[in-house]
Write a protein that holds these residues in place. Sequence first.
Motif, short mmCIF file in Angstrom:
data_model
loop_
_atom_site.label_atom_id
_atom_site.label_comp_id
_atom_site.label_asym_id
_atom_site.label_seq_id
_atom_site.Cartn_x
_atom_site.Cartn_y
_atom_site.Cartn_z
N GLY A 131 -51.79 75.79 55.24
CA GLY A 131 -50.71 76.10 55.87
C GLY A 131 -50.58 76.99 56.39
O GLY A 131 -50.13 77.83 57.13
N ASP A 132 -48.44 77.21 55.81
CA ASP A 132 -47.60 77.95 56.84
C ASP A 132 -48.14 79.66 56.20
O ASP A 132 -48.16 80.00 55.02
N CYS A 133 -48.13 80.81 57.46
CA CYS A 133 -47.34 82.23 56.99
C CYS A 133 -47.21 82.86 57.68
O CYS A 133 -46.57 82.80 58.66
N MET A 134 -46.16 83.62 56.87
CA MET A 134 -45.02 84.71 57.25
C MET A 134 -45.45 85.84 56.12
O MET A 134 -46.45 85.63 55.38
N PHE A 135 -45.00 87.28 56.40
CA PHE A 135 -45.59 88.17 56.63
C PHE A 135 -44.32 88.84 56.40
O PHE A 135 -44.40 89.92 56.53
N ASN A 172 -42.39 76.44 65.92
CA ASN A 172 -42.14 75.75 64.34
C ASN A 172 -40.63 76.05 64.78
O ASN A 172 -39.66 76.79 65.18
N ASN A 173 -40.17 76.27 63.58
CA ASN A 173 -38.79 76.41 63.57
C ASN A 173 -38.64 78.06 63.74
O ASN A 173 -37.16 78.65 63.62
N ASN A 205 -37.80 70.77 54.29
CA ASN A 205 -39.13 71.93 53.73
C ASN A 205 -38.89 71.42 52.66
O ASN A 205 -40.68 71.71 51.90
N TRP A 206 -38.50 70.36 51.79
CA TRP A 206 -38.57 70.21 50.19
C TRP A 206 -38.50 68.90 50.57
O TRP A 206 -37.43 67.93 50.84
N ILE A 207 -39.43 67.76 50.09
CA ILE A 207 -40.07 66.26 50.50
C ILE A 207 -40.25 66.06 48.54
O ILE A 207 -41.04 65.82 48.54
N GLN A 208 -38.95 64.91 48.07
CA GLN A 208 -39.61 63.64 47.02
C GLN A 208 -40.44 62.90 47.92
O GLN A 208 -40.12 61.86 48.30
N PHE A 248 -46.19 58.50 62.81
CA PHE A 248 -46.02 58.72 64.64
C PHE A 248 -47.81 59.60 64.16
O PHE A 248 -48.12 59.59 64.38
N GLY A 249 -48.13 60.43 63.10
CA GLY A 249 -49.70 60.70 62.89
C GLY A 249 -50.51 59.78 63.00
O GLY A 249 -51.62 59.83 63.42
N LYS A 250 -50.09 57.88 62.57
CA LYS A 250 -51.36 57.14 62.64
C LYS A 250 -51.07 57.14 64.57
O LYS A 250 -52.66 56.20 64.73
N ALA A 251 -50.00 57.20 64.70
CA ALA A 251 -50.34 56.87 66.61
C ALA A 251 -50.42 58.12 67.08
O ALA A 251 -51.27 57.37 68.39
N LEU A 252 -50.57 59.20 66.31
CA LEU A 252 -51.60 60.17 67.13
C LEU A 252 -53.16 60.20 67.15
O LEU A 252 -53.76 60.28 68.34
N ILE A 253 -53.21 59.40 66.07
CA ILE A 253 -54.68 58.97 65.57
C ILE A 253 -55.48 57.69 66.59
O ILE A 253 -55.93 57.60 67.60
N ASP A 254 -54.48 56.56 66.70
CA ASP A 254 -54.91 55.51 67.68
C ASP A 254 -54.73 56.06 69.00
O ASP A 254 -55.16 54.89 69.70
N ASN A 255 -53.98 56.58 69.48
CA ASN A 255 -54.26 57.49 70.94
C ASN A 255 -55.28 58.38 71.06
O ASN A 255 -55.17 59.14 72.39
N GLY A 256 -56.17 58.91 70.23
CA GLY A 256 -57.32 60.14 70.73
C GLY A 256 -57.29 60.56 69.63
O GLY A 256 -58.29 61.73 69.98
N VAL A 257 -56.47 61.59 68.83
CA VAL A 257 -56.48 62.61 68.36
C VAL A 257 -57.82 62.33 67.38
O VAL A 257 -57.68 61.90 66.74
N ASN A 258 -58.06 62.97 66.86
CA ASN A 258 -59.53 63.16 65.03
C ASN A 258 -58.72 63.31 64.71
O ASN A 258 -59.04 63.24 63.24
N VAL A 259 -57.78 64.83 64.63
CA VAL A 259 -57.72 65.62 62.66
C VAL A 259 -55.86 65.96 63.55
O VAL A 259 -55.01 66.22 64.52
N VAL A 260 -54.75 64.71 62.82
CA VAL A 260 -52.92 66.06 62.71
C VAL A 260 -52.78 67.16 61.85
O VAL A 260 -52.73 66.42 60.26
N PHE A 261 -52.63 67.71 62.63
CA PHE A 261 -52.85 69.10 61.17
C PHE A 261 -51.26 68.80 60.61
O PHE A 261 -50.45 69.77 62.07
N GLY A 262 -50.18 68.63 60.03
CA GLY A 262 -49.05 68.40 59.81
C GLY A 262 -48.64 69.82 58.82
O GLY A 262 -49.75 69.96 57.73
N HIS A 263 -47.59 70.37 59.18
CA HIS A 263 -46.87 71.14 57.66
C HIS A 263 -45.85 70.97 58.01
O HIS A 263 -44.81 70.89 59.04
N SER A 264 -44.84 72.26 57.70
CA SER A 264 -43.47 72.36 56.94
C SER A 264 -43.01 72.21 55.62
O SER A 264 -42.08 73.46 55.28
#
Length: 276
Positions: free
Chosen positions: A7-11, A85-86, A174-177, A187-203
Amino acid sequence: MKLVFFGDCMFGRHGRPFIEDPFVHVKDIIKRGSHIFFNLETVISNPPLPKEYKVNKVFNYQSTGEQLVSLKKITKKPIFVSVSNNHSLDLGPQGHRNTLRFLKRHLFLTNSKQKVESNGIVFFNATDHCGCENPGLWEQYITMIDYNNTEPILRRVRALKHKFIVFSIHWSKNWIQGEMPKHIQEFGKALIDNGVNVVFGHSAHHIVKNPVQMYNGGVIIYGLGDFINDYSVRHEYQSDRALICIVHKKGNKLTPELIRVKRKFVEQGSSIPIPI
């Protein structure tokens, strides 16, 4: 193929010192990968840009890049970097240009609005938020997702559905219950349905509930938590925990493997991953 995602990397920020090799404890895992993917949540500029370049945001991140040079010393395999990203334009357009220049000079695979195609993989990156006062400016440099009009994005991936596609997206809060919001999952499923193999979500700064899903022959990563940062820990979210996801590809079959890590603070306020 063994695709390694973290996931996210900041230094650090504001030029503060940060451990030069934050990947020291996960080298063996990184070396297992045939391809590496991560989200870079900081501007990279060496020398650092002065404070006059900062845009008006709550947090502005800027690093000099030594940590990424240390990553390149670990593996010679292709490393794909999300720069959408933001924090992409925390130091304005010049900061974003400096980031791209640094990454490409060190042979990282990245682009802002256009795809990257290399080593049998097509890579896209985008974000659904910027945390900024001027989204229109950011949209000139990075791909911004409008959930009310996703067809332009879906059209782009459909045109390449005969290829292996990884779509990286900085999404939601940033914070998800609980689980990721319904519109994110759709949206993730729509990406797969339209040809994406791996959806890499982060945040999210923590591992989200049900972080990885197999769907229609593809893999959706909803959130693996922060990998490297200097953030304080929110214990109610166990935000010092994170995951590495290795997607094994054998023929047309994808199988995700999750490896747990815990971030620990070391020298100079650096918070780095250690397998557990």
